[in-house]
Every structure is written in structure tokens, then in C-alpha cells.
Design a protein around this motif. Structure first.
Motif, short mmCIF file in Angstrom:
data_model
loop_
_atom_site.label_atom_id
_atom_site.label_comp_id
_atom_site.label_asym_id
_atom_site.label_seq_id
_atom_site.Cartn_x
_atom_site.Cartn_y
_atom_site.Cartn_z
N ILE A 190 0.79 -1.18 0.04
CA ILE A 190 -0.11 -0.23 0.06
C ILE A 190 0.87 1.28 0.06
N GLY A 191 0.67 2.16 -1.34
CA GLY A 191 1.75 3.22 -1.14
C GLY A 191 2.69 2.96 -2.18
N GLU A 204 -2.01 2.66 -4.95
CA GLU A 204 -1.82 4.07 -4.46
C GLU A 204 -2.90 4.83 -4.69
N ARG A 205 -3.06 5.64 -3.74
CA ARG A 205 -4.42 6.62 -3.72
C ARG A 205 -4.59 7.72 -4.78
N LEU A 206 -3.32 8.02 -5.35
CA LEU A 206 -3.19 9.20 -6.14
C LEU A 206 -3.38 8.60 -7.61
N GLN A 260 -5.22 5.21 -8.02
CA GLN A 260 -6.59 5.83 -7.62
C GLN A 260 -7.31 5.05 -6.65
N GLU A 288 -7.61 4.01 -2.97
CA GLU A 288 -7.02 4.22 -1.53
C GLU A 288 -7.57 3.36 -0.21
N ARG A 339 -10.71 3.95 1.87
CA ARG A 339 -11.71 4.41 0.99
C ARG A 339 -12.24 3.47 -0.08
N ASP A 340 -11.35 2.98 -0.81
CA ASP A 340 -11.73 2.04 -1.79
C ASP A 340 -11.88 0.59 -1.50
N THR A 358 2.85 3.56 3.79
CA THR A 358 1.82 4.71 3.22
C THR A 358 2.41 6.38 3.63
N GLN A 372 1.43 11.36 6.28
CA GLN A 372 0.64 12.10 5.50
C GLN A 372 -0.04 13.46 6.12
N ASP A 378 -4.71 17.54 -3.64
CA ASP A 378 -5.26 17.47 -2.33
C ASP A 378 -4.84 18.95 -1.98
#
Ligand code: FAD
Length: 460
Positions: free
Chosen positions: A4-5, A30-32, A71, A73, A76-77, A94, A97, A127
Motif C-alpha cells: 500500500i503506497g 496508490e491513492r493518487l 487511484q 485508497e 476509502r476504496d 503509506t 501524510q 489535495d
């Protein structure tokens, strides 16, 4: 395994596993929409050479068996349970942050900013795109004596034309073009021997066109413990800093012409409160004295206060990790609880199949390369657990990609990122920039549509 990350620690963890277990299947989330973490969103845009480390990460991403999900996270996802049910091991990479605030009265006034927010804003982090920084005053103060503080000071002072060819976000370039900031004071609680910035970063101020660097003689003094620090082998970086600072101290304040910009390094000053009616007008500081033994010196107030007039204050006092849900977290250190990368609860009991690396593991310290050794350690722990039979079999046999599709998550694969990367470079080249970063989701979507044959969802 799942990682993750996709900052340095995530990629170095993938690289370490790939070396030891050829053909290993790795899914990286990756969240982005872009990989590389702080290499893209932290490292200053004018430090272009450092960014070339992304080529190493691209090679890792290109190895068979690695799938990158942009995209997506965690929290979230997808949830931790989605992962522990599908992978033998999950590695959290991660980063840190969040950032620490000054925590002094007046900290919430307009004009009081977090350096971390400013950094993310000028680097085009999605963000932080909405933030506004008032650069209409002549004097700004940066609180903190680390490399991030120097990055912020340099970006505020550097001739805009020199930034224009970098990958700095266009909204930031525009704001800096209109900036009235002429003087930046970089202040910290402790002395010149304790400053955490590296000599390389400090030396950049010697070469900065149109910027004079200054230090006050009476703040370049050293108690016995500091002299001991400077004379020790461990004091090498600080010793070289002091040589430079002495050079800066030879410059008289009136040597700075009205057209010039300047930076002043200030020492042994603690921020007390921010003053001003509707916005920041001054920072109240207390002079400090060092206490304690060599290499462990802290600072205490001396009772001598004074006012430093300024219009903007940037707090550069550290980053901190954010607790992922259902993962043992040490709130004081703001890191995940672990032993050699193996996540454990408060009583030291192992959380089967859960590991961590990078800033979420050890806190915000070290350079990009530090994360390589850190990830090697975590992977060694993970592989030892694998050999010992401590990793259970995943309960769910389905592909995470199907789960994401079912949930309607618009995830990207690495080919999609590579197309975005090429698009950014191409659009940047048109205006003489290294790249024009895509910042907002709708820009990413439009870019993918503009690039022939692209699709928003994973094609593998
Ligand atoms: C302002 C600044 C400047 C720096 N400059 C330099 C420099 O010049 N030279 C140098 O060597 N080092 C520099 N560093 C240090 C270097 O950037 C770090 O050592 C390194 O990036 C830490 O790596 P990491 O992978 O642990 O964290 P990060 O780089 O932060 O990567 C974490 C990744 O995880 C992703 N993520 C977070 N939460 C989730 C989630 N819930 N789900 C999915 N993905 C998630 C993030 O989006 C990010 O991509 C700098 C650091 C900062 C803050």
C-alpha cells in the motif's frame, strides 16, 4: 503480496522481494493518479536530478508480476480485510501524510501556514490545489531548521525565471511571479551546531542569484557542549554548516540593496505567539539557551522576548504518520507499531501477514535511499515468516481487480500512468517546462481521453 503506497519505500519493498523471490506476484495500491510519493510531491521542483530515481521505480514496476493500481485508497476504496483475505502478506508503505502545527496562540490566523501544505501546493498535489498563500508582504518567516525549511525559503526567494523550466505547478509559478516577499528569516530553537539541514542544501544559498544570505554574529556562538559536538566525527555535517554560516555572517545587513532579496538564518529563538488583527503581522519570539549534554541539547526560554514583523509564517516542524484503520499505531511517535517491520500490537503480538516500511514505520527521517535499507529489513522479516510457515493462505480466491470493478473504482494501471507521464512531459515542453503536472481528477480524465487508445480502467 500487496503493497500500500507507491513512494520510495513501497517500490524498494517490491524491488527487495523481486530480487529474492523471482516471479513473485505483487499488487501495489496508490491513492493518487501518480506514483513516487514524496519524490513527486515533496522533493523540490528545482532538485531535478533527485527525481531521476523514478527510473529505478519504473524498472521495478515493469517487472512481470507487478500490477500497480492507481487511484485506489486503503480506507476509502478497499479495506484492510479485503487485502488480508486475498494476499499472503500486506506491506504498509503509506508514508507520513500529516504535518505538525506550531501549536502556539495565533497559529490559526490567516498568514500562518504549514510548510508541508506549501510544499504539496507548489508540487501540484491534488489535495492541496485549492490552497492560497498570501505572498503580498515583504517578510516571511520559516520556523524550523531542516531541509524542508530550506526548500520553502529557497522557493520563496529564487528568481521565478529559474523555476519556470522546472516541473513546479503552474498555479504556484503564477503566485510566485506576483510575490512581494523579499526577505525570509529561517528561525529555530537551537543553535547553528544543532541545525538539521544538510550542507548541500545550505550551500545552495551561496549561489542563489540576487539573494544575499546573512547570519548575526551574536547568534553564531557555541557553548562547551556545542564545541564538543562540532569537534566530534559525528559533527562533520554541522562543522561544514558552521563554516558556511560564518561566511554568511560576514555580510552586513546594509549590504543588501533594495532590489535584492535576502535570507537570514536565526538561532536560539522559540516561537511564542502570532500577533495581528485580522492576519499575521508579527511573530513573537523568545530567546533560548541550550541545556543538556553534547548531542542531547535541548533549549529553554531565557525570558527575553521580541517581535519579528512579518506577513507570512511557514511552520516546518515535522511530518507525522496517519493511523490506518485496524492497524496497531503508536500515537506519540505517529508510526505503526512494529518489530523489524513486522506489525505487532501493544503487547508485542504479531499481526499475521502485516508489515510496514518507510516513513509510516520509522517516522519522517532520512533521505530517499534510507528507505531502501528499511524495506530490505522489512522484506527479510517477511520472508523469514514465510519460511517459518507463519503466513496463512488467503481465504478469498478472487482477483482484487474484479472487486474494484464491482465497486465502481476508476483505477489506473501503470501503462495508463506511463501515458499520463508522457502527456505531462509533452505539455510541459510546449512552455519550456520539465513537465506540466496533471493536478485534478478531471484533468487526468481529459488527458487519458486525449491520448489515443487509453482507457480509465485496468486493462490487465
Ligand atoms: C518536502 C520534502 C522534501 C524532501 N526532499 C528530499 C530530497 O531532496 N532528497 C531526499 O533524498 N529525500 C527527500 N525527502 C525525503 C523522501 O521524500 C522520503 O524519505 C520518502 O519519500 C519517504 O518514502 P515513503 O515511501 O515512506 O513515503 P511517501 O514518499 O510519502 O510515499 C507514500 C505513498 O503512499 C501513498 N498513500 C498514502 N496513504 C495511502 C492509502 N491509504 N492508500 C493508498 N496509498 C496511500 C501516498 O499517496 C504516497 O504515494 C523529502 C521529504 C519531504 C517531505
Amino acid at each position: 503480496m500487496a503493497i500500500i503506497g507507491s513512494g520510495p519505500s513501497g517500490f524498494y519493498a517490491a524491488e527487495a522481494v523481486q530480487k529474492k523471490v523471482p516471479g513473485v506476484a505483487i499488487d501495489m495500491f496508490e491513492r493518487l493518479h501518480a506514483p513516487y510519493g514524496l519524490v513527486r510531491y515533496g522533493v523540490a521542483p528545482d532538485h531535478e536530478k533527485l527525481k531521476s530515481v523514478t527510473k529505478v521505480f519504473d524498472m521495478v514496476a515493469g517487472k512481470p508480476g507487478l500490477r500497480w493500481f492507481g487511484q485506489v485508497e486503503l480506507g476509502r476504496d478497499i479495506q484492510l480485510e479485503d487485502l488480508t483475505r486475498r494476499y499472503h502478506a500486506v506491506v504498509l508503505a503509506t508514508g507520513a501524510q500529516a504535518s505538525r502545527r506550531l501549536g502556539i496562540p495565533g497559529d490559526d490566523k490567516p498568514g500562518s501556514y504549514n510548510a508541508a501544505d506549501f510544499v504539496a501546493w507548489y508540487n501540484g498535489h491534488p489535495d492541496f490545489r485549492h490552497l492560497q498563500f498570501d505572498l503580498s508582504g515583504e517578510t516571511a518567516v520559516v520556523v524550523g531548521h531542516g531541509n524542508v525549511a530550506l526548500d520553502v525559503a529557497r522557493i520563496l526567494l529564487k528568481p521565478v525565471d529559474e523555476l519556470a523550466s522546472t516541473e513546479i505547478a503552474s498555479h504556484a509559478l503564477e503566485a510566485l511571479r506576483n510575490s512581494k516577499v523579499r526577505k525570509v528569516c529561517v528561525v529555530g530553537r537551537r543553535g547553528p551546531a544543532q541545525a538539521k539541514f544538510t550542507n548541500k542544501e545550505l550551500a545552495e544559498f551561496e549561489q542563489l542569484a540576487g539573494v544575499t544570505a546573512m547570519v548575526r554574529d551574536d547568534e553564531l556562538t557555541f557553548n562547551e557542549a556545542s564545541r564538543f559536538e562540532l569537534e566530534s566525527p559525528a559533527g562533520d555535517e554541522a562543522r561544514r554548516n558552521v563554516v558556511l554560516l560564518r561566511k554568511f555572517s560576514d555580510v552586513a545587513a546594509d549590504a543588501v540593496s533594495p532590489n535584492e532579496r535576502c535570507i537570514e538564518f536565526r538561532f536560539c529563538l522559540a516561537p511564542v505567539r502570532l500577533e495581528g488583527n485580522d492576519e499575521v503581522e508579527a511573530l513573537v519570539l523568545e530567546r533560548t539557551a541550550l541545556t543538556g549534554s553534547a548531542f542531547q541539547q535541548g533549549s529553554r526560554g531565557t525570558g527575553e522576548f521580541f517581535l519579528m514583523p512579518c506577513h507570512a509564517v511557514f511552520a516546518s516542524v515535522g511530518y507525522k504518520g496517519v493511523a490506518p484503520a485496524n492497524v496497531p499505531f503508536d500515537a506519540r511517535a505517529a508510526t505503526v507499531r512494529h518489530v523489524n517491520g513486522r506489525i505487532v500490537d501493544e503487547s508485542g503480538v504479531q499481526q499475521p501477514g502485516l508489515y510496514c516500511t518507510g516513513w509510516i514505520k520509522r517516522g519522517p527521517s532520512g533521505v530517499i535511499g534510507t528507505n531502501r535499507n528499511d524495506s530490505v529489513e522489512t522484506v527479510a522479516t517477511l520472508l523469514a515468516d514465510l519460511q517459518a510457515g507463519a503466513l496463512g493462505e488467503p481465504a478469498a480466491g478472487d482477483d482484487i481487480a474484479d472487486l474494484l470493478r464491482d465497486r465502481g473504482v476508476d483505477f489506473l494501471d501503470f501503462q495508463a500512468w506511463s501515458r499520463l507521464d508522457a502527456f505531462e512531459k509533452q505539455t510541459g515542453a510546449r512552455s519550456g517546462k520539465a513537465r506540466e503536472k496533471l493536478v485534478q481528477r478531471h484533468e487526468v480524465r481529459a488527458a487519458l481521453q486525449a491520448v489515443a487508445g487509453s482507457s480509465l480502467t485496468c486493462t490487465t
